[in-house]
Design a protein around this motif. Structure first.
Motif, PDB file in Angstrom:
ATOM      1  N   ARG A  26       0.824  -1.208   0.000  1.00 54.47           N
ATOM      2  CA  ARG A  26       0.000   0.000   0.000  1.00 54.47           C
ATOM      3  C   ARG A  26       0.863   1.266   0.000  1.00 54.47           C
ATOM      4  NH1 ARG A  26      -2.214  -0.769   4.426  1.00 54.47           N
ATOM      5  NH2 ARG A  26      -1.186   0.809   5.698  1.00 54.47           N
ATOM      6  N   GLY A  27       1.902   1.273   0.820  1.00 56.96           N
ATOM      7  CA  GLY A  27       2.753   2.459   0.890  1.00 56.96           C
ATOM      8  C   GLY A  27       3.462   2.749  -0.417  1.00 56.96           C
ATOM      9  N   GLU A  28       3.899   1.702  -1.098  1.00 55.06           N
ATOM     10  CA  GLU A  28       4.566   1.890  -2.390  1.00 55.06           C
ATOM     11  C   GLU A  28       3.591   2.474  -3.416  1.00 55.06           C
ATOM     12  OE1 GLU A  28       7.974  -1.525  -2.647  1.00 55.06           O
ATOM     13  OE2 GLU A  28       5.909  -2.216  -2.667  1.00 55.06           O
ATOM     14  N   LEU A  29       2.369   1.994  -3.393  1.00 53.74           N
ATOM     15  CA  LEU A  29       1.353   2.515  -4.318  1.00 53.74           C
ATOM     16  C   LEU A  29       1.033   3.983  -4.008  1.00 53.74           C
ATOM     17  CD1 LEU A  29      -1.051  -0.562  -4.457  1.00 53.74           C
ATOM     18  CD2 LEU A  29       0.521   0.211  -6.250  1.00 53.74           C
ATOM     19  N   GLU A  30       1.050   4.361  -2.737  1.00 52.92           N
ATOM     20  CA  GLU A  30       0.789   5.752  -2.366  1.00 52.92           C
ATOM     21  C   GLU A  30       1.865   6.677  -2.918  1.00 52.92           C
ATOM     22  OE1 GLU A  30       0.469   5.855   1.855  1.00 52.92           O
ATOM     23  OE2 GLU A  30      -1.478   4.835   1.915  1.00 52.92           O
ATOM     24  N   VAL A  31       3.111   6.235  -2.902  1.00 50.69           N
ATOM     25  CA  VAL A  31       4.200   7.041  -3.461  1.00 50.69           C
ATOM     26  C   VAL A  31       3.999   7.225  -4.962  1.00 50.69           C
ATOM     27  CG1 VAL A  31       6.676   7.092  -3.935  1.00 50.69           C
ATOM     28  CG2 VAL A  31       5.862   6.405  -1.680  1.00 50.69           C
ATOM     29  N   ILE A  32       3.648   6.147  -5.656  1.00 52.96           N
ATOM     30  CA  ILE A  32       3.402   6.223  -7.098  1.00 52.96           C
ATOM     31  C   ILE A  32       2.266   7.203  -7.389  1.00 52.96           C
ATOM     32  CG2 ILE A  32       2.611   4.910  -9.103  1.00 52.96           C
ATOM     33  CD1 ILE A  32       4.006   2.448  -7.852  1.00 52.96           C
ATOM     34  N   GLU A  33       1.219   7.140  -6.568  1.00 53.17           N
ATOM     35  CA  GLU A  33       0.070   8.034  -6.753  1.00 53.17           C
ATOM     36  C   GLU A  33       0.451   9.495  -6.535  1.00 53.17           C
ATOM     37  OE1 GLU A  33      -3.223  10.518  -5.577  1.00 53.17           O
ATOM     38  OE2 GLU A  33      -1.737   9.737  -4.165  1.00 53.17           O
ATOM     39  N   GLN A  46      15.185  10.105   1.045  1.00 54.26           N
ATOM     40  CA  GLN A  46      13.942   9.600   0.471  1.00 54.26           C
ATOM     41  C   GLN A  46      13.197   8.690   1.445  1.00 54.26           C
ATOM     42  OE1 GLN A  46      15.222   7.889  -3.367  1.00 54.26           O
ATOM     43  NE2 GLN A  46      14.059   9.527  -4.342  1.00 54.26           N
ATOM     44  N   ILE A  47      13.924   7.984   2.277  1.00 50.77           N
ATOM     45  CA  ILE A  47      13.299   7.047   3.205  1.00 50.77           C
ATOM     46  C   ILE A  47      12.680   7.760   4.408  1.00 50.77           C
ATOM     47  CG2 ILE A  47      13.848   5.096   4.769  1.00 50.77           C
ATOM     48  CD1 ILE A  47      15.824   4.179   2.591  1.00 50.77           C
ATOM     49  N   TRP A  48      12.932   9.046   4.570  1.00 50.23           N
ATOM     50  CA  TRP A  48      12.342   9.785   5.682  1.00 50.23           C
ATOM     51  C   TRP A  48      10.814   9.768   5.653  1.00 50.23           C
ATOM     52  CZ3 TRP A  48      15.912  14.716   5.796  1.00 50.23           C
ATOM     53  CH2 TRP A  48      17.035  14.428   6.588  1.00 50.23           C
ATOM     54  N   ALA A  49      10.226   9.860   4.475  1.00 45.32           N
ATOM     55  CA  ALA A  49       8.765   9.915   4.391  1.00 45.32           C
ATOM     56  C   ALA A  49       8.346   9.652   2.947  1.00 45.32           C
ATOM     57  CB  ALA A  49       8.243  11.282   4.844  1.00 45.32           C
ATOM     58  N   LYS A  50       7.079   9.326   2.758  1.00 45.04           N
ATOM     59  CA  LYS A  50       6.594   9.030   1.415  1.00 45.04           C
ATOM     60  C   LYS A  50       6.686  10.250   0.504  1.00 45.04           C
ATOM     61  CE  LYS A  50       3.520   5.521   3.294  1.00 45.04           C
ATOM     62  NZ  LYS A  50       2.142   5.199   3.714  1.00 45.04           N
ATOM     63  N   HIS A  51       6.449  11.442   1.070  1.00 40.87           N
ATOM     64  CA  HIS A  51       6.581  12.650   0.247  1.00 40.87           C
ATOM     65  C   HIS A  51       8.031  12.849  -0.199  1.00 40.87           C
ATOM     66  CE1 HIS A  51       2.608  13.546   1.987  1.00 40.87           C
ATOM     67  NE2 HIS A  51       2.444  14.338   0.945  1.00 40.87           N
ATOM     68  N   ASP A  83       8.586  -9.092   5.722  1.00 42.44           N
ATOM     69  CA  ASP A  83       7.386  -8.764   4.935  1.00 42.44           C
ATOM     70  C   ASP A  83       7.789  -7.679   3.932  1.00 42.44           C
ATOM     71  OD1 ASP A  83       4.963  -8.035   3.896  1.00 42.44           O
ATOM     72  OD2 ASP A  83       4.131  -7.250   5.771  1.00 42.44           O
ATOM     73  N   LEU A  84       8.220  -8.099   2.757  1.00 44.94           N
ATOM     74  CA  LEU A  84       8.824  -7.162   1.805  1.00 44.94           C
ATOM     75  C   LEU A  84       7.815  -6.188   1.210  1.00 44.94           C
ATOM     76  CD1 LEU A  84      11.365  -9.498  -0.042  1.00 44.94           C
ATOM     77  CD2 LEU A  84      11.720  -8.013   1.952  1.00 44.94           C
ATOM     78  N   GLU A  85       6.610  -6.653   0.942  1.00 49.45           N
ATOM     79  CA  GLU A  85       5.623  -5.757   0.358  1.00 49.45           C
ATOM     80  C   GLU A  85       5.177  -4.674   1.336  1.00 49.45           C
ATOM     81  OE1 GLU A  85       2.327  -7.814  -1.308  1.00 49.45           O
ATOM     82  OE2 GLU A  85       3.566  -9.227  -2.438  1.00 49.45           O
ATOM     83  N   GLY A  86       5.336  -4.927   2.624  1.00 50.89           N
ATOM     84  CA  GLY A  86       4.850  -3.978   3.625  1.00 50.89           C
ATOM     85  C   GLY A  86       5.893  -3.023   4.161  1.00 50.89           C
ATOM     86  N   TRP A  87       7.042  -2.908   3.489  1.00 54.07           N
ATOM     87  CA  TRP A  87       8.130  -2.098   4.050  1.00 54.07           C
ATOM     88  C   TRP A  87       7.779  -0.613   4.131  1.00 54.07           C
ATOM     89  CZ3 TRP A  87      11.473   1.648   1.824  1.00 54.07           C
ATOM     90  CH2 TRP A  87      11.253   1.926   0.481  1.00 54.07           C
TER      91      TRP A  87
END
Length: 495
Positions: free
Chosen positions: A9-16, A351-356, A421-425
């Protein structure tokens, strides 16, 4: 078996975000254009699934560290052994053992990135949680910029020495920062290719320097300038600096391994990384130990060093003058390999500090970091020895905390709790809260000051001028606190 590319979910939020927010959309379009025209890396700190990996040669696990460590910058650290009043022989012995032990930490942390496809600070989320990893990222940036500051100052001194003082140290600093920034823009693939060969000429020149400067080496290398408690304190202080220097790679070593297969032998990764760190570091530090002996036994050369720094000292010990100037110019450019990696890894930590922050292209953070590095090197250019001593001792304390906590997590807790849990990082509800990691880090790093050289009460008990015990106190604190705290966190939080 190659994993299927899926996103949490978090990765998809970054893409969005990259698509929805106008300024980010334009910046990412600019990055795509740069990729098309110049081939810069666009993945940034994103996870690299197995079906998207393009692994470099295995031998790069050695060569990349050769390029980062075969530089005259380590001479400035090595000469501190004799400056601390140790004999040259004692300094060399401590150099070997300090490097061998310190290299264990980054060699281990490097093994975590191939199996996860995540950069080193991103892997730390599985122990420190998302918020705790932000602290690790900040410390990583401070460490990297500290390294970069030292390298930039030494490069500036070399260029200034070649010009006979006509070109200021500041000009050399600017040149190094700009060149390193340009290479770091291209990212993983180009950095690996550059680091494959950057060390070769420098190694040849350092061998020549060894030969030409040998006539100035201390006539009594076994003579110690201190004894008893004072010698013990000096030995502990110098060991801490050497250990801290090589262990400091622990927070970025895995950044360059994310494209290797997930099933690659961990012992192979560990062994090649250890060799790549140990050999070049020891080689250059021993040359530095010999230069420390020069400073203490040769009045003329000591005066040159005191007045114009290590660049002028190197120039004075090589001949003829035209050759010496050529070598110093090449040396000043040798720091590009290390500073390039510093800018690259630091931008990933931001970049890893936050999704923004993740949504902002890496080249933006590269530019900001290069400007900060330039400013710090400019301001600290007259205080190199102080920068090294203050910075490297703290560096050792942090990496002992970081490496030990990741080791407990990877070797004990993850195998017993379902692995990574790689997808949930990127997802807060799938990562640990990080309470255990953050508390253990705070306790370990805080207690380290009891043993810090010159100021800690435990250090002052060793010798009048102190003897650094910070690393040992830190290690003991983490071993005693992290396992029980992590067990409690899993019991009550469930992840």
């Amino acid at each position: 078996m190659v994993e299927k590319t899926t996103h949490g979910r978090g990765e998809l939020e970054v893409i969005e975000m990259r698509e929805r927010i106008s300024i980010l959309r334009k910046l990412n379009a600019a990055e795509a254009w740069l990729d098309k025209k110049f081939g810069i890396e666009t993945t940034g700190a994103d996870r690299i699934p197995e079906d998207e990996r393009r692994p470099p040669s295995i031998i790069n696990m050695i060569l990349i560290w050769f390029s980062m460590n075969i530089t005259p910058g380590l001479i400035t650290l090595g000469l501190l052994g004799p400056v601390f009043r140790l004999s040259v022989d004692d300094s060399i012995l401590i150099t070997v053992f300090g490097t061998a032990i310190g290299a264990v930490i980054p060699s281990f942390t490097a093994t975590l990135s191939p199996q996860t496809g995540l950069r080193q600070i991103a892997v730390s989320r599985y122990a420190f949680g998302i918020w705790g990893a932000k602290i690790c990222g900040l410390l990583n940036i401070l460490i990297n910029i500290g390294f970069g500051t030292v390298d930039c100052i030494v490069a500036g001194q070399l260029i200034s020495a070649v010009s006979g003082g006509k070109v200021s140290i500041a000009v050399g600093i600017v040149i190094l920062c700009v060149v390193s920034f340009m290479i770091s823009l291209f990212g993983f693939r180009i950095i690996h290719k550059y680091e494959q060969v950057a060390w070769i000429l420098i190694l040849i020149l350092l061998c020549v320097q060894f030969g030409q400067s040998a006539k100035y080496f201390s006539p009594t290398p076994g003579l110690s300038y201190s004894s008893g408690r004072a010698k013990t304190g000096a030995a502990l202080n110098y060991f801490a600096l050497v250990f801290g220097q090589v262990a400091g790679w622990a927070s970025i070593s895995g950044d360059y391994y994310v494209h290797y297969p997930a099933n690659i032998s961990k012992w192979l990764v560990f062994g090649l990384t250890w060799i790549g760190l140990f050999i070049p570091t020891v080689f250059v530090l021993i040359l530095g130990n010999q230069y420390g002996g020069i400073i203490l036994t040769n009045t003329t050369l000591s005066g040159i060093y005191d007045e114009n720094g290590i660049g002028a000292l190197i120039l004075a010990t090589m001949a003829p003058s035209g050759w010496a100037k050529f070598v110093c110019v090449i040396y000043s450019l040798s720091f590009v390999a290390c500073v390039t990696a510093i800018y690259y890894s630091s931008s990933l930590s931001i970049q890893i500090w936050a999704k923004h922050f993740m949504a902002v292209p890496r080249f933006v953070w590269n530019a900001i970091l290069a400007a900060i590095s330039l400013a710090l090197a400019w301001g600290g250019r007259e205080h190199l020895s102080d920068v090294i001593v203050d910075f490297l001792s703290l560096l050792g304390y942090w990496t002992v905390c970081f490496g030990t906590i990741l080791a407990f997590e990877a070797l004990w807790f993850r195998p017993r709790n379902g692995g990574y849990d790689l997808e949930g990082w990127q997802d807060q509800d799938r990562m640990p809260l990080g309470i255990a990691g953050c508390l253990s880090l705070a306790i370990g790093f805080g207690m380290s000051f009891l043993g810090r050289e010159f100021i800690g009460p435990a250090a002052r008990a060793i010798a009048p001028a102190g003897g650094d015990l910070g690393n040992y106190i830190t290690l003991a604190a983490v071993i005693l606190t992290y396992p029980p705290l992590r067990q409690l966190e899993i019991k009550y939080v469930g992840r």
